[in-house]
Design an enzyme around this catalytic site. Structure first.
Site, short mmCIF file in Angstrom:
data_model
loop_
_atom_site.label_atom_id
_atom_site.label_comp_id
_atom_site.label_asym_id
_atom_site.label_seq_id
_atom_site.Cartn_x
_atom_site.Cartn_y
_atom_site.Cartn_z
N LYS A 124 -50.32 61.10 -4.19
CA LYS A 124 -49.73 62.44 -4.02
C LYS A 124 -48.85 62.79 -5.22
CE LYS A 124 -51.30 64.15 -0.25
NZ LYS A 124 -51.15 63.47 1.02
N LYS A 167 -63.63 60.47 -1.33
CA LYS A 167 -63.80 60.89 0.07
C LYS A 167 -63.78 62.40 0.18
CE LYS A 167 -58.90 60.63 1.21
NZ LYS A 167 -58.28 61.72 1.92
N LYS A 217 -59.48 67.74 2.11
CA LYS A 217 -59.06 69.13 2.27
C LYS A 217 -58.55 69.72 0.98
CE LYS A 217 -56.93 68.04 6.43
NZ LYS A 217 -56.02 68.11 7.53
P1 TYM Z 1 -55.33 64.30 7.64
O1 TYM Z 1 -54.90 65.62 8.14
O2 TYM Z 1 -55.48 64.14 6.16
O3 TYM Z 1 -56.71 63.89 8.27
C1 TYM Z 1 -56.91 63.87 9.67
C2 TYM Z 1 -57.80 62.70 10.04
O4 TYM Z 1 -59.04 62.78 9.34
C3 TYM Z 1 -59.32 61.54 8.71
N1 TYM Z 1 -60.06 61.79 7.46
C4 TYM Z 1 -61.19 61.16 7.14
N2 TYM Z 1 -61.91 60.20 7.76
C5 TYM Z 1 -63.04 59.79 7.18
N3 TYM Z 1 -63.50 60.27 5.99
C6 TYM Z 1 -62.82 61.23 5.31
N4 TYM Z 1 -63.31 61.72 4.18
C7 TYM Z 1 -61.61 61.70 5.88
N5 TYM Z 1 -60.68 62.62 5.50
C8 TYM Z 1 -59.74 62.65 6.47
C9 TYM Z 1 -57.95 60.93 8.41
O5 TYM Z 1 -58.05 59.54 8.26
C10 TYM Z 1 -57.18 61.34 9.65
O6 TYM Z 1 -57.42 60.42 10.70
N6 TYM Z 1 -51.28 61.37 7.80
C11 TYM Z 1 -52.33 61.97 8.62
C12 TYM Z 1 -51.78 62.86 9.73
C13 TYM Z 1 -50.84 62.16 10.64
C14 TYM Z 1 -51.20 61.16 11.60
C15 TYM Z 1 -49.98 60.79 12.22
C16 TYM Z 1 -52.40 60.57 11.96
C17 TYM Z 1 -49.50 62.34 10.70
N7 TYM Z 1 -48.98 61.52 11.67
C18 TYM Z 1 -49.96 59.83 13.22
C19 TYM Z 1 -52.39 59.60 12.97
C20 TYM Z 1 -51.17 59.22 13.57
C21 TYM Z 1 -53.19 62.83 7.71
O7 TYM Z 1 -52.77 63.24 6.66
O8 TYM Z 1 -54.39 63.15 8.23
#
Ligand code: TYM
Length: 335
Positions: free
Chosen positions: A111, A197, A200
Site C-alpha cells: 500500500k 491477482k 479493485k
Molecule cells: P477486500 O475488500 O480487498 O476483499 C474482500 C475479499 O475478497 C478477497 N479477494 C480475493 N480472493 C481471491 N482472489 C482475488 N483476486 C481476490 N481479491 C480479493 C479478499 O481476500 C477478501 O476476502 N482487509 C479485507 C477486509 C476486511 C476483513 C476484515 C476481511 C476488513 N476486516 C475482517 C475479513 C475479516 C479486504 O481488504 O478485503
C-alpha cells in the site's frame, strides 16, 4: 456452533476475486455456523476517503452480498461504523501491536508503494489496518474467517494479537482465528492481464470482471485477455497468462469444457480465440443473474436500511459482551 466473521472494503465494484475468494463461502457457511458479515467502511478510509463514493459503494456492496445469496435471516449483516464497540476495542488492541511488525506487514508495504506512486499520503490508519482487522474478527470471538489468499498476513497478525491478549490476561478469552476455505487451499483469482491477482484498484480497467459488468463488457474484457502465440510442443508447461485463463475457466465452466481445452493445449491444437469465446459465454451466464439481482436490491434502499439497522443491533449485542469481557480481564472495571 462456531462463529464466523468476514467482510469486504467498500472501495469500488465487487469482482470475481471477491466472489470466489470470499463471498461464495459466506453463503455456503451461513447454514452451519453463527455468521457475521460486514462492510469495512473504516478500512476504506485508509486509502479512499471520498464521502460520496463511500456512500454509493456501501449500498452497492450490501446489494451485492444479498444478490450473491447472503441471507440476513441466517447471518448478521452490518456496517462496521454502526458498531462503536469496534473502535473502542481497536484502541485497546493498538497497545498489543508492535510498530515493527506493522511496518513489516507485506500488505502495508504494498500500500505504501501504491500510495506513493499515486502521490498520496500514508496515514496512521494504514499502518494499523491489521489491528482493526484483528478487532473485526475478535470482537465476535470468531474462529473461522472466509477470505482469499491475499489476506493471509492479516490473519496471522490477528492470531498474534489474540495470543498476546490471552497471555497478558492469563486467559483463553480469544480464539486464534483461521482463514477458511472448505478444506481447500485459499483462492487467488488471477487478473485478465497477467498482472497478479484480480483487484479493485487495478490501473487497467480490463483486468477485472465485476459482478455488475454488462454482457458486452464481459465479452470484450475476456477477448482482450493476454495470451501468447500458442504451444509449440506437446504437454508444454503453460505460461502464466495461459494458466490464468484456465484458472478462470475452472471457476465458471464445466469440467468437460476445461478438459477439452486442456487436451487441445497439450496436443497443440488449441485456438485461444475459441477458448476465450467459450470462457466469455460461461462468464456471462454466471454473472448476468447476479448483476440483475444487484440492480434490484440496490433500488430498494428502504430494505437495505432496515436490514443494516437490525444487523447493527445484533452485532452490537455480541460486540459489547466481548468488549466488557476484555476490559474486565484487563482490570479496567474500577467501581
Ligand atoms: P477486500 O475488500 O480487498 O476483499 C474482500 C475479499 O475478497 C478477497 N479477494 C480475493 N480472493 C481471491 N482472489 C482475488 N483476486 C481476490 N481479491 C480479493 C479478499 O481476500 C477478501 O476476502 N482487509 C479485507 C477486509 C476486511 C476483513 C476484515 C476481511 C476488513 N476486516 C475482517 C475479513 C475479516 C479486504 O481488504 O478485503
Amino acid at each position: 456452533m462456531e462463529t464466523v466473521l468476514s467482510g469486504a472494503r467498500p472501495t469500488g465494484l465487487v469482482h470475481l476475486g471477491n466472489y470466489f475468494g470470499a463471498i461464495r463461502n459466506f453463503v455456503r457457511m451461513q447454514d452451519s455456523y453463527n455468521c457475521y458479515y460486514f462492510i469495512a467502511d473504516y478500512h476504506s478510509l485508509t486509502t479512499h476517503p471520498e464521502a460520496k463514493a463511500l456512500n454509493e459503494n456501501v449500498k452497492n456492496l450490501l446489494a451485492t452480498y444479498l444478490a450473491c445469496g447472503v441471507d440476513p435471516e441466517k447471518a448478521t449483516l452490518y456496517i462496521q461504523s454502526h458498531v462503536p464497540e469496534i473502535p473502542e476495542l481497536y484502541l485497546l488492541f493498538n497497545m498489543l501491536a508492535y510498530k515493527g511488525e506493522l511496518e513489516k506487514c507485506p500488505t502495508f508495504k504494498e500500500k505504501v508503494r501504491s500510495q506513493q506512486k499515486a502521490k498520496k499520503t500514508i496515514n496512521a490508519g494504514l499502518l494499523t489496518y491489521p489491528v482493526l482487522m484483528g478487532v473485526d474478527i475478535l470482537i465476535h470471538r470468531a474462529a473461522k474467517v472466509p477470505v482469499g489468499k491475499d489476506q493471509m498476513p492479516h490473519l496471522e497478525m490477528a492470531r498474534n494479537f489474540a495470543k498476546r491478549f490471552n497471555f497478558n490476561t492469563k486467559s483463553e478469552f480469544f480464539p486464534e482465528p483461521e482463514a477458511f476455505n472448505f478444506g481447500q487451499e485459499l483462492v487467488k483469482v488471477p487478473s485478465l492481464d497477467a498482472s497478479g491477482k484480480m483487484s479493485k484498484s487495478a490501473t487497467n480497467p480490463n483486468s477485472a470482471i465485476y459482478l455488475s459488468d454488462e454482457d458486452k463488457v464481459i465479452t470484450k474484457k475476456v477477448k482482450k485477455a493476454k495470451t501468447d502465440s500458442g504451444p509449440t510442443e506437446p504437454n508444454q508447461e503453460k505460461p502464466e497468462e495461459i494458466e490464468n485463463i484456465f484458472d478462470l475457466m475452472r471457476l465458471v465452466s464445466t469440467e468437460d469444457t476445461v478438459n477439452h481445452f486442456d487436451e487441445a493445449y497439450n496436443n497443440c491444437t488449441i485456438r485461444y480465440g475459441d477458448m476465450k469465446k467459450q470462457l466469455a459465454e460461461d462468464m456471462v451466464a454466471f454473472v448476468a443473474p447476479i448483476r440483475e439481482r444487484i440492480k434490484s436490491y440496490r433500488q430498494d434502499e428502504a430494505l437495505l436500511a432496515k436490514m443494516v439497522k437490525q444487523g447493527a443491533e445484533k452485532a452490537r449485542a455480541s460486540a459489547s459482551a466481548t468488549l466488557q469481557g476484555a476490559k474486565e480481564l484487563m482490570g479496567m472495571r474500577y467501581f
